[in-house]
Design a protein around this motif. Structure first.
Motif, PDB file in Angstrom:
ATOM      1  N   ASP A   1       0.877  -1.040  -0.017  1.00 55.00           N
ATOM      2  CA  ASP A   1       0.045   0.030  -0.039  1.00 55.00           C
ATOM      3  C   ASP A   1       0.973   1.340   0.031  1.00 55.00           C
TER       4      ASP A   1
ATOM      5  N   GLN B   1      -0.389   4.342  -0.037  1.00 55.14           N
ATOM      6  CA  GLN B   1      -1.091   5.436   0.139  1.00 55.14           C
ATOM      7  C   GLN B   1      -0.406   6.382   0.932  1.00 55.14           C
TER       8      GLN B   1
ATOM      9  N   ASP C   1      -2.356  -3.667 -10.485  1.00 54.29           N
ATOM     10  CA  ASP C   1      -2.976  -2.775  -9.676  1.00 54.29           C
ATOM     11  C   ASP C   1      -4.377  -3.032  -9.339  1.00 54.29           C
ATOM     12  N   GLU C   2      -4.955  -2.175  -8.813  1.00 52.23           N
ATOM     13  CA  GLU C   2      -6.389  -2.442  -8.150  1.00 52.23           C
ATOM     14  C   GLU C   2      -7.355  -3.041  -9.183  1.00 52.23           C
ATOM     15  N   ASN C   3      -7.132  -2.749 -10.500  1.00 57.69           N
ATOM     16  CA  ASN C   3      -7.879  -2.952 -11.799  1.00 57.69           C
ATOM     17  C   ASN C   3      -7.669  -4.067 -12.287  1.00 57.69           C
TER      18      ASN C   3
ATOM     19  N   LYS D   1      -4.412   2.099 -11.474  1.00 55.05           N
ATOM     20  CA  LYS D   1      -5.783   2.569 -10.527  1.00 55.05           C
ATOM     21  C   LYS D   1      -5.066   2.248  -8.993  1.00 55.05           C
ATOM     22  N   GLY D   2      -5.615   3.180  -8.443  1.00 56.41           N
ATOM     23  CA  GLY D   2      -5.258   2.893  -6.744  1.00 56.41           C
ATOM     24  C   GLY D   2      -4.080   3.118  -6.390  1.00 56.41           C
ATOM     25  N   ASN D   3      -3.778   2.854  -5.005  1.00 60.26           N
ATOM     26  CA  ASN D   3      -2.518   2.883  -4.503  1.00 60.26           C
ATOM     27  C   ASN D   3      -1.953   1.467  -4.024  1.00 60.26           C
ATOM     28  N   LYS D   4      -2.652   0.412  -4.216  1.00 60.19           N
ATOM     29  CA  LYS D   4      -2.503  -0.824  -3.968  1.00 60.19           C
ATOM     30  C   LYS D   4      -1.798  -1.497  -5.078  1.00 60.19           C
ATOM     31  N   ARG D   5      -0.839  -2.307  -4.592  1.00 58.85           N
ATOM     32  CA  ARG D   5      -0.049  -3.218  -5.759  1.00 58.85           C
ATOM     33  C   ARG D   5      -0.310  -4.857  -5.322  1.00 58.85           C
TER      34      ARG D   5
END
Length: 963
Positions: free
Chosen positions: A239, A241, A321-323, A342-346
């Motif tokens: 994360d 973030q 990514d989150e997608n 997309k997003g902050n999580k990998r």
């Protein structure tokens, strides 16, 4: 025999007696265990005594309890009967990634001699293999390299883990949020009352905390004949973030996580941290030296002090990514119109070490068993250049598991004795009788009695004569017709640019008694060497070679073009890269069916070499391929990059351009109209339809044109030329036969190039196209020694083959890193065609053993085991013939004198003394160079506080010249 003599009627031992007369392999241990389980304790004890495995006295009874006797005697008998596993068998089941047990075991990974006092260092005995100049066989060589590379990589990994954990600043947070921390020299006892978790108060650029625990995804069953899982895959989440922009870029942008990157997962349990500082170094003997603590990277107690309970290695398979978009896919990275992640999580999918997983599963790897993977809470990454150990170890292990059969098939017979350091050290030189016989019997090698194609090595006839001083030059078979040509005509002929084929006729060999006297006469010019040269036209529209090579450089080029082993020693500024570029270009033109592999130690050197080859203009870029991640720094004029994906894009773009030319040609002949395109049968639809169009329309008109020229001698060439409309010519244009032939050649080149692209129309997937490009299309393939180790298994599986290999920076590569690029192919399948099983014909190593050696962090491995001895240095020490370049053009003469003493006959080029830039003073400096002396350099480095920002700037030579 003992059983038959004393226990022939004792049934439980009869199965053991008739099992065989030789020692049994360890795989049958279960059979003997079952047989011995049925034997009585008294019989087992008597059998061990009669075999003299234990003494007849009763001394062992004092320390051996009664309930343990049976197990003891069984273990003794099994150890005696069963053969121990071979080293290759042990390596096949040994984990490649180091764990916490290896990393902080001083008996396996010794401390560096930098941090040991001189008294201890000179009296310490290390259980390490050595890399000498000679080896028994290839197995002996590879086993030594495997052990040293594994331990050296573990030492570097340990230092990176220590640095990351210290920066992460782990703390124990109990349920009542009372924090306890351990930093630097603070001695804090961590309270473990009640539940609590480990938190990290700091941050590290190369380390992150896992957002969620590691989750096992795939555990494949073992392969046939093995006992470890086929593969083990897991997944964890990161994360970003709360991470800064700089940290985000470091992890998932240009230099971020990529496929095949090696990561290390660790478990840091702050609840078990003992704290405190590192112990002091023992036996400090330096005067005026205070007691110093052991550096953290050398401290075996560091895991206890910082709560490290487990370290496990893994390899990245994909990053999403989150997608669900696969960010590590090369096609995604090269897509200019790609959407941002997309997003902050990998979500990171990794492959765990299957051998380590099996050890953890049976309890021998970790006392926690498989629960150790659930406890992992941080991930640590390393720089790519330092993280290539796994590929090297895998390559060595695969070579050893094959019984070195692959080695014998890949390395030519004339090179094996040289690599092992045995036999005649000059047997692989191009001047040896061994290589002359090889040249006469091998296809694709210039016969020693034929002229060698030097291409554009010589700028003019005068340069050719200067390159062979003291030799009788016979140019174009008539010595320039000196008696008929005047001086002006001679000068004009000498200055005209041409390519040359040259044959050096050495004097006939004399008896061994007179050999030395003959060599002196050759050097003195008493026995002149004859040189025959033939010129041919220099191609137009290209830059070609701009360097006026010295005689020694020409000798190095000659050796590189000839079969065998070439060692070129290049002092600073003597043009090593220029010589390598000329050898590569000449091989490209002289042997169109051969492939040349370029290898360097660093990406910067490889890009420099690649750019200089491209700058010549005579090497078609569709035949050049750059493997590895350093291509993004390559500076060329090409629209597409030189990766496999970029080269496929270039070919498809070039194919579209050529098919458009075919369409225009078809319209000019009236075969098809401007609107007739696509699947309607247009000649420009595919490379296949273009080939049919060439056969039925282009070649047919060329044949008719030539027949008319033969029938009518006085006919105007321009009036019957069939492609006037396409070339925009008038009906009554004046044209010669040579001009018509040149235009025919232009058209034939179009269709010939399209024929090369036709297989890519049949191959649909990107992987198939890139593999075809690598194995069939590319003629110059460049990679670093690191990538060679990573890609070897894939290249061998594809059937990759090459004839020549040129290595620059050979003095900076580890011995095994130089050897692995020689093993990127299998041997020839049909050995009846040649006396050798390898396709390799030329090996050219370029470097300087007097400059920087291979980087080895642990000085114990460099000083004791000679790990910093490169293959290039080893061959020089063995006395293998080498060519040392003797003219430098980079440094001022005053600066060159600082290091010229280290070489035999290093001088300066003329421009060093004539160009204004070498005469100007360096702005801001009173002297040309300055030397700074630092007392107790190594001691002062050891005394530095790691938390202080200290900059030590030591300048040995300061000058303002750009290379």
């Amino acid at each position: 025999k003992i059983i038959h003599r004393y226990y022939d009627t004792y049934d439980p031992l009869l199965d053991v007696m008739y099992a065989g007369v030789t020692r049994i392999i360890s795989q049958q241990s279960d059979f003997f265990k079952l047989a011995l389980d049925t034997c009585e304790l008294e019989i087992l004890e008597q059998l061990c005594m009669k075999l003299r495995l234990v003494e007849d006295d009763v001394s062992y009874k004092y320390f051996l309890q009664e309930e343990h006797k049976e197990v003891f005697f069984k273990k003794v008998l099994l150890h005696y009967i069963l053969s121990p596993p071979t080293k290759n068998t042990i390596l096949a089941t040994q984990p490649l990634y180091p764990t916490e047990r290896m990393l902080w075991n001083p008996h396996l990974v010794p401390p560096s001699l930098n941090f040991i006092s001189s008294k201890v260092a000179t009296t310490t005995t290390l259980n390490l293999p050595k890399l000498n100049t000679s080896f028994v066989d290839m197995s002996d060589y590879l086993l030594r390299c495997y052990t040293l590379v594994q331990l050296e990589s573990a030492y570097g990994i340990r230092g990176d883990i220590v640095d990351a954990v210290k920066r992460m600043r782990p703390v124990y947070r109990s349920n009542d949020y009372t924090q306890q921390s351990v930093y630097d020299d603070e001695d804090v006892e961590v309270q473990q009352e009640g539940g609590g978790t480990t938190k990290f108060q700091g941050w590290a650029k190369m380390s992150l905390e896992l957002y969620s625990p590691l989750e096992l995804k795939v555990v494949a069953p073992p392969k046939l004949g093995t006992h470890i899982p086929g593969k083990v895959e897991a997944e964890f989440v990161l994360d970003f973030q709360n991470c800064g922009e700089r940290l985000r870029k470091e992890w998932y942008e240009v230099d971020g996580l990529k496929e095949f990157d090696n990561l290390f997962l660790g478990c840091v349990d702050a609840a078990v941290m003992t704290g405190g500082s590192a112990p002091y170094m023992p036996n400090s003997s330096h005067k005026n030296q205070q007691r110093r603590p052991i550096p953290d990277e050398e401290d075996a107690t560091f895991p206890k002090r910082f709560g490290i309970t487990a370290i496990r290695g893994c390899m990245v398979l994909q990053v999403r990514d989150e997608n669900g978009t696969i960010l590590s896919d090369p096609s995604y990275q090269l897509d200019e119109g790609k959407k941002p992640p997309k997003g902050n999580k990998r979500f990171v999918r990794v492959a765990l070490d299957a051998a380590q997983y099996a050890a953890d599963a049976n309890g021998t790897g970790s006392p926690l068993g498989l629960d150790v993977y659930k406890s992992l809470n941080i991930v640590i990454r390393r720089h790519g250049r330092e993280n290539n150990f796994k590929a090297t170890l895998e390559t060595i292990r695969s070579l050893l598991s094959g019984g070195t059969t692959d080695i014998h098939q890949s390395i030519p017979k004339w090179l094996k004795p040289i690599l092992l350091g045995v036999g005649d050290v000059s047997s692989a030189s191009y001047t040896s009788n061994n290589m002359k016989v090889f040249a006469k019997q091998t296809v694709g090698v210039t016969d020693p009695d034929a002229k060698l194609d030097y291409g554009d090595t010589f700028l003019d006839g005068g340069h050719l004569r200067e390159s062979f001083p003291g030799c009788d030059i016979l140019l174009d078979d008539d010595e320039m017709k000196k008696e008929e040509a005047d001086v002006a005509a001679k000068e004009q002929q000498l200055q005209k640019r041409k390519n040359y084929r040259v044959r050096v006729i050495d004097p006939p060999m004399m008896t061994s008694n007179n050999a030395t006297a003959q060599e002196k006469k050759v050097e003195d010019g008493t026995i002149p060497i004859k040189v025959e040269a033939t010129s041919y036209p220099f191609p137009s529209g290209i830059n070609g070679n701009p360097i006026r090579f010295t005689p020694v450089q020409v000798k190095a080029i000659r050796s590189g073009l000839s079969p065998g082993l070439t060692l070129i020693v290049g002092p600073p500024g003597t043009g090593k890269t220029d010589v390598a570029v000329q050898i590569i270009a000449n091989l490209y033109h002289s042997f169109p069916t051969q492939r040349t592999v370029l290898v360097t130690h660093s990406n910067a050197a490889l890009n420099d070499l690649f750019e200089k080859v491209m700058a010549r203009g005579d090497v078609d870029e569709r035949y050049m391929l750059r493997l590895g991640a350093g291509e993004r720094d390559l500076q060329t004029t090409s629209k597409h990059d030189f990766t496999k994906t970029g080269r496929v894009a270039h070919i498809l773009s070039r194919r579209a351009e050529l098919l458009e030319i075919v369409q225009c040609l078809s319209e000019s002949l009236g075969v098809s109209g401007a609107a007739e395109r696509g699947v309607d049968g247009s000649p420009s639809y595919t490379c296949e339809t273009a080939g049919y169009f060439n056969m039925h329309h282009i070649q047919k008109r060329i044949v008719m044109f030539e027949e008319k020229l033969q029938e009518e001698e006085k006919v105007a060439v321009g009036s019957i030329f069939p492609f006037k409309r396409y070339f925009g010519l008038d009906d009554n244009v004046a044209m010669t036969k040579e001009g018509a032939k040149a235009k025919f050649d232009t058209l034939n080149e179009v269709f010939s190039e399209l024929a090369e692209y036709r297989p890519l129309e049949l191959l649909r997937s990107q992987r198939q196209r890139t593999d075809y490009l690598l194995t069939k299309q590319a003629r110059i393939v460049a990679m670093t020694c690191t990538h060679a180790a990573i890609a070897r298994s894939h290249l061998v599986d594809l059937g990759f083959q090459y004839d020549n290999i040129v290595m620059e920076e050979a003095g900076q590569m580890l011995d095994v890193e130089t050897c692995i690029p020689l093993l990127l192919q299998k041997g020839e399948s049909d050995r009846s065609l040649s006396s050798l099983s390898s396709r390799l014909k030329r090996v050219c190593l370029i470097g300087d053993h007097h400059q920087l050696p291979p980087v080895v962090k642990n000085m114990s491995f460099s000083k004791y085991s000679n790990l910093d001895q490169s293959l290039f240095t080893r061959l020089i020490r063995l006395g293998v013939p080498s060519i040392e370049l003797d003219r430098q053009g980079r440094a001022r003469p005053d600066i060159a004198k600082l290091y010229s003493w280290r070489y035999r006959n290093l001088g300066d080029l003329d421009h060093v003394n004539t160009r204004p830039i070498f005469k100007k003073a360096n702005t801001g400096f009173a002297y040309t160079y300055q030397i700074v002396n630092v007392e107790d350099f190594e001691v002062r480095l050891c005394q530095m506080n790691e938390n202080m920002l200290v900059t030590v700037d030591i300048s040995f030579m300061i000058f303002s010249l750009s290379c």
